[in-house]
Design an enzyme around this catalytic site. Structure first.
Site, PDB file in Angstrom:
ATOM      1  CD  GLN A 231      22.688  27.069  68.814  1.00 13.54           C
ATOM      2  OE1 GLN A 231      23.087  25.921  69.006  1.00 13.54           O
ATOM      3  NE2 GLN A 231      22.626  27.953  69.792  1.00 13.54           N
TER       4      GLN A 231
ATOM      5  CG  HIS B  94      20.315  34.657  69.079  1.00  9.57           C
ATOM      6  ND1 HIS B  94      20.892  35.802  69.590  1.00  9.57           N
ATOM      7  CD2 HIS B  94      20.381  33.733  70.065  1.00  9.57           C
ATOM      8  CE1 HIS B  94      21.301  35.561  70.832  1.00  9.57           C
ATOM      9  NE2 HIS B  94      20.998  34.321  71.153  1.00  9.57           N
TER      10      HIS B  94
ATOM     11  CB  CYS C  40      18.274  35.599  72.552  1.00  6.70           C
ATOM     12  SG  CYS C  40      19.116  35.819  74.113  1.00  6.70           S
TER      13      CYS C  40
ATOM     14  CE  LYS D 173      25.751  30.123  70.986  1.00  3.07           C
ATOM     15  NZ  LYS D 173      24.906  30.041  72.182  1.00  3.07           N
TER      16      LYS D 173
ATOM     17  CG  ASP E 156      23.505  33.298  63.823  1.00  6.43           C
ATOM     18  OD1 ASP E 156      24.406  32.538  64.239  1.00  6.43           O
ATOM     19  OD2 ASP E 156      22.657  33.825  64.571  1.00  6.43           O
TER      20      ASP E 156
HETATM   21  C1  LIG Z   1      21.468  31.129  66.542  1.00 12.48           C
HETATM   22  C2  LIG Z   1      22.307  31.972  67.437  1.00 12.48           C
HETATM   23  N1  LIG Z   1      22.839  33.095  66.979  1.00 12.48           N
HETATM   24  C3  LIG Z   1      23.609  33.874  67.737  1.00 12.48           C
HETATM   25  C4  LIG Z   1      23.865  33.566  69.037  1.00 12.48           C
HETATM   26  C5  LIG Z   1      24.730  34.462  69.852  1.00 12.48           C
HETATM   27  O1  LIG Z   1      25.897  33.811  70.226  1.00 12.48           O
HETATM   28  P1  LIG Z   1      26.927  34.527  71.183  1.00 12.48           P
HETATM   29  O2  LIG Z   1      26.177  34.895  72.430  1.00 12.48           O
HETATM   30  O3  LIG Z   1      27.975  33.510  71.416  1.00 12.48           O
HETATM   31  O4  LIG Z   1      27.413  35.725  70.458  1.00 12.48           O
HETATM   32  C6  LIG Z   1      23.310  32.419  69.593  1.00 12.48           C
HETATM   33  C7  LIG Z   1      23.514  32.089  71.012  1.00 12.48           C
HETATM   34  O5  LIG Z   1      22.767  31.359  71.604  1.00 12.48           O
HETATM   35  C8  LIG Z   1      22.523  31.596  68.763  1.00 12.48           C
HETATM   36  O6  LIG Z   1      21.972  30.470  69.239  1.00 12.48           O
END
Ligand SMILES: Cc1ncc(COP(=O)(O)O)c(C=O)c1O
Length: 419
Positions: free
Chosen positions: A216, A136, A377, A239, A213
């Protein structure tokens, strides 16, 4: 096309009392565009159960005060509630101590914190940070910003045709210049679940710390950071049934004490003079200013909800939905699935010949079906698969087989419109 029950005898709802679960989510009763909501966008943000909404309302009606600074009833109560969530998070990920748990705004802020603080202390020109093609943007851009400041280099592990990390390439990229590995646990665009335990073992064998990270992963996979051994883990409350505005950064053992502060301000200090400040110990050291107290307090209800349903049962339910959706969607004409790794999480990404993903999402929306279309993203990943965008349906504990059928019927309509 035979249904899942006909094909394998699995009754998808057998693991969960799905009607009872759905009754906990008031928003699932709305009728966007006059049709029952079919919410297939939980990877972007999950819906919230009544228990979380009530906890947030109760906080503002009965418990609101600023934490850590007062001796009055409400300040003490808010502090207690805030700290109770920290303990709930510790238990949820099996951290050794609550001092390893820092509240952030979201995953993005957690990663930015590590990139900034770790970068300042441990990264020098010529050093390397390893990410992957499936990250992401929030696990790419913070490292790029840090690389610009330090002169470090970002290297990306390639992704195979089915959407897995190329583990041979990963291993060969680890070297004396590698300062940190920062990888996603579960891909938001592909659903791939990466072999994080192996990743940590390979990196640690060379003395390299690992950030995962978990945006998910935390909503779907039981987490035990002690057995995993990762150094950092970032995830987002919104999430995983929690409110927006609260995230978690876990750092193993001593890391928070070794890293310099990310932001300065109230609550993160021990003493301040005009000349010099000494810092509080973690976690306060990394929680400058008034945090999102209400969302943090309500986040505990989200964690307890997930624990009471059980992540294993949730996982089985999602797998049944994914299997059914994969079989039926891929049977439609002109569909290309993006991400077909075995053991995927409940994410179905696809393109349809001759139809832009945004058109797919717009037509489905007219029937009350919410999916996501775009690059999610993950532009480097889209470039890897030669598509600028995909349509993505993502499943969670409250989704049903009927909703999978609604998705398939909706996609058949899209096909007819663009025939
Ligand atoms: C794999 C992953 N990393 C990071 C993020 C970023 O999350 P946040 O916008 O809650 O900071 C997302 C959001 O969709 C994601 O799917």
């Amino acid at each position: 096309m035979a249904t899942l029950t006909e094909r394998s005898g699995v009754t998808p709802s057998s693991a969960l009392d799905i009607e009872r679960i759905r009754a906990d989510f008031p928003i699932l009763g709305i009728h966007p565009r006059g049709r029952p909501l079919v919410y297939l966008d939980s990877a972007a943000t999950s819906q919230k159960p009544r228990q979380v909404i009530d906890a947030l309302t109760r906080y503002y009606e009965e418990e609101n005060g600023n934490i850590h600074r007062g001796v009055h009833y409400l300040s003490e109560l808010a502090t207690l509630k805030y700290d109770e969530t920290r303990e709930a998070v510790r238990r949820f990920i099996n951290a050794e101590s609550v001092n390893e748990v820092v509240f952030t705004r979201n995953t993005t802020e957690g990663i930015n914190l590590v990139a900034s603080s770790y970068g300042q202390k441990f990264v020098r020109a010529g050093d390397e940070i390893i990410v992957s093609q499936m990250e992401h943007h929030s696990n790419i851009v913070p490292w790029q910003l840090m690389a610009e400041r330090t002169g470090a280099l970002l290297r990306a592990v390639p992704v195979t045709d089915i959407g897995e990390l190329d583990m041979n390439a990963f291993e060969s990229m680890l070297g004396p210049k590698t300062r940190l590995v920062a990888l996603t646990w579960v891909s938001n665009s592909l659903g791939t679940v990466n072999p994080v335990k192996r990743i940590v073992e390979l990196a640690h064998a060379r003395g390299i710390p690992v950030l995962l990270d978990g945006a998910q992963a935390a909503p779907h996979i039981p987490i035990d950071v002690q057995s995993l051994g990762c150094d950092f883990l970032a995830f987002s409350g919104h999430k995983m049934l929690g409110p927006t505005g609260v995230g978690v950064l876990y750092a193993r053992a001593d890391w928070f004490n070794r890293l310099p502060p990310y932001q300065g301000g109230g609550d993160m200090i021990e003493t301040v003079t005009i000349e010099k400040t000494t810092y509080a110990k973690a976690p306060s050291k990394f929680e400058a200013g008034t945090p999102a107290i209400g969302p943090v307090v309500a986040f505990r209800a989200a964690i307890e909800y997930l624990e009471s349903v059980g992540l294993d049962a949730i996982h089985r339910h999602e797998m049944a939905l994914l299997e059914e959706a994969t079989a039926r969607v891929s049977a439609l004409r002109g569909i290309r699935l993006i991400g077909t790794a075995p053991g995927k999480a409940g994410v179905l990404s696809f393109t349809m010949d001759g139809v832009h993903p945004h058109d797919i999402a717009t037509i489905l929306d007219q029937s009350g079906i919410a999916i996501r279309a775009g690059h999610h993203c993950t532009q480097p990943l889209m470039a890897r698969f030669g598509c600028g965008a995909t349509a993505r349906a993502s499943f969670y504990l409250y989704n049903t087989m009927d909703e999978v059928s609604a998705l398939v019927a909706g996609l058949e309509r899209v096909r007819e419109v663009f025939a």
